[in-house]
Design a protein around this motif. Structure first.
Motif, short mmCIF file in Angstrom:
data_model
loop_
_atom_site.label_atom_id
_atom_site.label_comp_id
_atom_site.label_asym_id
_atom_site.label_seq_id
_atom_site.Cartn_x
_atom_site.Cartn_y
_atom_site.Cartn_z
N LEU A 19 -19.26 -20.04 -54.21
CA LEU A 19 -19.76 -18.92 -53.41
C LEU A 19 -20.90 -18.21 -54.12
CD1 LEU A 19 -16.43 -17.38 -52.05
CD2 LEU A 19 -18.09 -18.73 -50.77
N PHE A 26 -22.87 -16.37 -50.20
CA PHE A 26 -22.69 -15.10 -50.91
C PHE A 26 -23.05 -13.92 -50.03
CE2 PHE A 26 -24.15 -11.66 -53.69
CZ PHE A 26 -22.96 -11.43 -54.33
N ARG A 27 -24.12 -14.08 -49.26
CA ARG A 27 -24.54 -13.02 -48.34
C ARG A 27 -23.43 -12.70 -47.34
NH1 ARG A 27 -30.41 -13.04 -45.59
NH2 ARG A 27 -30.90 -12.52 -47.75
N ARG A 28 -22.78 -13.76 -46.83
CA ARG A 28 -21.68 -13.52 -45.90
C ARG A 28 -20.50 -12.87 -46.61
NH1 ARG A 28 -18.86 -17.55 -42.87
NH2 ARG A 28 -19.57 -19.17 -44.30
N LEU A 29 -20.28 -13.27 -47.85
CA LEU A 29 -19.14 -12.76 -48.62
C LEU A 29 -19.21 -11.25 -48.83
CD1 LEU A 29 -16.64 -13.31 -50.47
CD2 LEU A 29 -18.25 -13.66 -52.35
N ILE A 30 -20.41 -10.76 -49.16
CA ILE A 30 -20.51 -9.33 -49.46
C ILE A 30 -21.20 -8.53 -48.37
CG2 ILE A 30 -20.58 -9.72 -51.96
CD1 ILE A 30 -23.62 -8.89 -51.79
N GLY A 31 -22.09 -9.18 -47.59
CA GLY A 31 -23.06 -8.39 -46.85
C GLY A 31 -22.90 -8.30 -45.35
N ILE A 32 -21.92 -8.97 -44.77
CA ILE A 32 -21.84 -8.94 -43.31
C ILE A 32 -20.42 -8.55 -42.88
CG2 ILE A 32 -22.03 -10.36 -41.22
CD1 ILE A 32 -24.21 -11.97 -42.75
N TYR A 33 -20.33 -7.50 -42.07
CA TYR A 33 -19.03 -7.06 -41.58
C TYR A 33 -18.37 -8.16 -40.76
CZ TYR A 33 -20.16 -2.10 -42.50
OH TYR A 33 -20.47 -0.90 -43.08
N SER A 246 -13.89 -9.94 -46.39
CA SER A 246 -14.21 -11.36 -46.23
C SER A 246 -13.76 -12.20 -47.42
CB SER A 246 -15.73 -11.54 -46.11
OG SER A 246 -16.27 -10.70 -45.15
N PHE A 247 -13.31 -11.57 -48.48
CA PHE A 247 -13.10 -12.27 -49.75
C PHE A 247 -12.01 -13.34 -49.62
CE2 PHE A 247 -11.86 -11.76 -54.48
CZ PHE A 247 -12.76 -12.74 -54.86
#
Lengths: 382, 382
Positions: A19, A26-33, A246-247
Motif C-alpha cells: 500500500l 495509498f491515496r485511497r487508504l488515507i485520502g478518500i472517505y 479504510s485501513f
C-alpha cells in the motif's frame, strides 16, 4: 489482546508495504472517505466469499462495515432494543448467561438486556458445559431481538447446531431478529474447536471482526444481515461516524478476495489458539486434580472459564488476591449482563467463576496457572 | 473530500513505509488495542504542542481521541443535550445559522438543536458576512451547551475574536460548556485566512481532526476539554467502540511531536486552499458582476457560499438544474439544523443559498463556476 502470530503479522506487513508503495492505493487508504456502508470493493469480496464457501444468499446489500464489532453491537442493540415510546420498551434477550462483558453498558436506556441462567451439564469431574435452558426462556412483546455469541467470551462455549436452530426458530416465531456475535467465530478467525455449521439466514444478523485475526487496533467490524437492517446500520454509521476507516478493508481485501483469509484462519490462527487451549486446559486440570474446581469445556475463543464450586472466597475477592500476586484474571461476576438482581443474589454460581486468558506467552501462562491453582487451594483450605 | 496535496501525501507515505519496515511499530499499529482515551503517546505529544505553542494549560488528561470528529460531536451533543429525565430536555444552542449539516441528525431525541438567525453584514456589493445576533440569543435552563464551528462548513465564516469572547462569556454565565468545532481550524489544518486568536479554556471544548490535513479515511478526531469531560468521553468511547484506531495517531505522531504539523499546515495546506479560494472568489465574482448574487466573505474552510438574493428559483431547484448539467453543489437549505420551522418558512434567505466546493481540480472548478453563473443568470431572467 489477541496474540501476535508471526506468519500473520508478516503477511499484513507485506500488504502494508504494498500500500505504501502504490501512490493510488495509498491515496485511497488515507485520502478518500468511504461511504457509510463501508469500502464497497471489500464488501463485495466478502459477499462473494460467503456465497461461494457457505452458499449464504448474500450480496453487497447484505453487508455493512463498522469501526470494530463493539460499534456494531452498540448500533444493533439500540436499533432493536430501548425505548421506542412511553409504553414500548424493548429488551435484547440473552438466552445463555454468562455473556460478553462488552454488552453491559451498550444501552442508551437502562435494563436493555434480559438474560437467562443456563443448564449446567456435567461432562466429567473436571468439565462442564452451559446449555440453553429452553424451558425457562420467556419471550414476549418486550423482546426486540435475541443475541448470542458463538464462541462466547468469557466461557469458550460454542452453541450446538441444535441450540442455534431452536433459537433461530424462536426468533422467527416471535418476529424478532437473531443476532450472532461471531467475533471469534466462523468463517474467520474460526476459533472454534468443535465441528459446527455456520448459520445465517434472512432473520439472522451475523457480526464478524478482523480483530482476532490479528488486527484489533485496526477496528473493522463486519455485519451480515437483511438489506433493510444494513440500510439502517449505514444510516446510523453516517450520523455517528460520517464514514468508517479504510485501513482494515484495504489491508484485508486481497485475503478475502482470494479466500486466503479462510486458509489463514484454518492453518495458522485456529491451530495457534487450539494448541494453547489444549495445553492450558490439561495443565490446569492436572494442577487442580485434588480441588473441587472445574473448567467449562474448551470449545473456542481464547479463555479458560474456571468454576470454583462451593469456594468460600468469592470471585471478586480471588481476583484481588491474584492481582496482588501479579496474576490478572477477570472476576466472572462481570459477565452476567441482563441477569435479574434476584438471580444474581440467589445464584451463587455467578460469583464462583473466573475468566483466564491463555493466548499470551506460554511461560507466563504457565506461571499464572500455577499461582491460580495455588491461590484456589488456599481459598478452599481456609 | 479534501484535496490531494502531493507534498502532504508524500510525507505520510514515507511515514507509512517506516511503520511497515519496523516490526515493533507495525505490531503496535495493528495488534494492540489503544485505551478508550486513545493512543497515549500521541495524546501526550498533542498536549505538549498546545502548551508550547498556545500556552493552553493542558495535559494528557485534557485530550481524548475519537474515530473522526463526527463521532466526537455525536458523543458531546448527547452528553450535554437530550432528555435527562421526563421534564429535563436540554438543547445544543447554535448561535450562528447556517451551520454544519453533519450535526442535523446527531440527536438521540428530536429537537436537539436551537439555532438563531445571524445579522447579515454587507461588505460590498458582492460580499457579505454573517455575524452573531447577540440581541436575539435566548439562553435559558433548556440549553445544555453552546456550539459553533470556526471556520464554518458551509459558509467559510470565521467568528471574530470578539464574537468568540462574548460567546465564551455567555456560556460561562449560563454554566454550560462552549464547544468549538475546529475541524478546519486552529492549530491544524488552519484553513483560516484571517488573523484570529485560537481559543481554549476550562469551559471550552475544542474539537480537531486530521481529515483536512489529508487523512479523511483515517478517522481521527481530537477533543481538548476539561478533565471531567474527557473522562466522560473516554467512557462513552469504551462503550461504543471499545477503543479507537491506532492508524491516525501513528501516522501523525512524529509530525505532532516535532511541531512539523504546524509548519505543514502553514506552508502547504493553508496556502493550497487559500490560493484556490482567492482565485475561485475572483472568478465567480467576475462571472456574476451583473447579477444580484453575492458571496459570503471567504474567511476559511474550502467552500464558496453563494447567496442568490431575490432569485425566483429556490436553492433546491437550482441544485437539480445544476445536477442535470453535471455540476454538483449542495442546496443551502440543508444547513440550518435547529432553526424553527417558522423561521425557515419566513426567512427566504434559507432557500437562497448554495454551497460550492473549490478544493478540487482547477479546470473542473472553473467549468463548474461557469455553469453555475450561467444557470443563475437563466434563473433570474425567467
Amino acid at each position: 489482546n489477541p496474540a501476535h502470530i508471526p506468519v500473520v503479522e508478516e503477511l499484513f506487513r507485506d500488504r502494508l508495504a504494498e500500500l505504501a508503495n502504490s501512490p493510488d492505493a495509498f491515496r485511497r487508504l488515507i485520502g478518500i472517505y468511504d461511504p457509510p456502508q463501508g469500502e464497497i470493493d471489500f464488501i463485495g469480496a466478502i459477499a462473494d466469499l460467503l456465497r461461494r464457501e457457505y452458499q449464504w444468499p448474500v450480496s453487497r446489500k447484505n453487508i455493512a462495515l463498522t469501526n470494530g464489532s463493539q460499534a456494531a453491537f452498540f448500533m444493533l442493540f439500540n436499533m432493536f432494543g430501548g425505548r421506542f415510546n412511553k409504553d414500548d420498551n424493548k429488551q435484547i434477550l440473552l438466552p445463555l448467561a454468562p455473556e460478553y462483558i462488552g454488552y453491559s453498558d451498550a444501552g442508551l436506556n437502562d435494563h436493555l438486556f434480559r438474560a437467562f441462567k443456563p443448564n449446567i451439564e456435567r461432562i466429567d469431574q473436571q468439565t462442564f458445559k452451559y446449555k440453553v435452558d429452553f424451558d425457562s426462556l420467556e419471550i414476549d412483546k418486550g423482546v426486540g431481538a435475541i443475541c448470542v455469541s458463538r464462541p462466547t467470551n468469557p466461557t469458550g462455549n460454542v452453541l450446538t447446531d441444535k441450540e442455534v436452530a431452536r433459537l433461530d426458530q424462536l426468533a422467527k416465531q416471535n418476529d424478532v431478529p437473531f443476532i450472532i456475535d461471531g467475533a471469534y467465530g466462523t468463517p474467520f478467525p474460526d476459533l472454534i474447536f468443535e465441528e459446527v455449521t455456520p448459520h445465517w439466514n434472512d432473520n439472522t444478523v451475523v457480526c464478524l471482526s478482523l480483530s482476532k485475526l490479528g488486527l484489533p487496533a485496526v477496528r473493522t467490524g463486519i455485519v451480515v444481515a437483511r438489506e433493510d437492517i444494513i440500510e439502517n446500520l449505514s444510516g446510523m454509521n453516517a450520523v455517528m461516524n460520517l464514514s468508517t476507516g479504510s485501513f482494515g478493508p484495504m489491508l484485508a481485501h486481497e485475503l478475502v478476495k482470494s479466500g486466503e483469509i479462510l486458509s489463514l484462519s484454518q492453518n495458522h490462527v485456529k491451530p495457534y489458539y487450539a494448541e494453547k487451549a489444549v495445553w492450558a486446559e490439561d495443565y490446569f486440570k492436572t494442577l487442580c486434580r485434588d480441588l473441587p474446581v472445574s473448567l467449562h469445556k474448551v470449545e473456542g475463543a481464547m479463555f479458560l472459564w474456571v468454576w470454583m464450586e462451593g469456594c468460600p472466597v468469592d470471585s471478586q475477592n480471588l481476583y484481588e488476591r491474584l492481582k496482588q500476586r501479579g496474576v490478572l484474571v477477570v472476576s466472572g461476576h462481570h459477565f452476567f449482563p441482563g441477569l435479574s438482581d434476584k438471580d444474581k443474589n440467589e445464584w451463587r454460581h455467578s460469583r464462583e467463576c473466573l475468566r483466564v486468558t491463555y493466548s499470551q506467552d506460554k511461560e507466563k501462562v504457565k506461571r499464572g496457572l500455577e499461582v491460580l491453582a495455588d491461590t484456589l487451594r488456599e481459598a478452599y483450605e481456609n
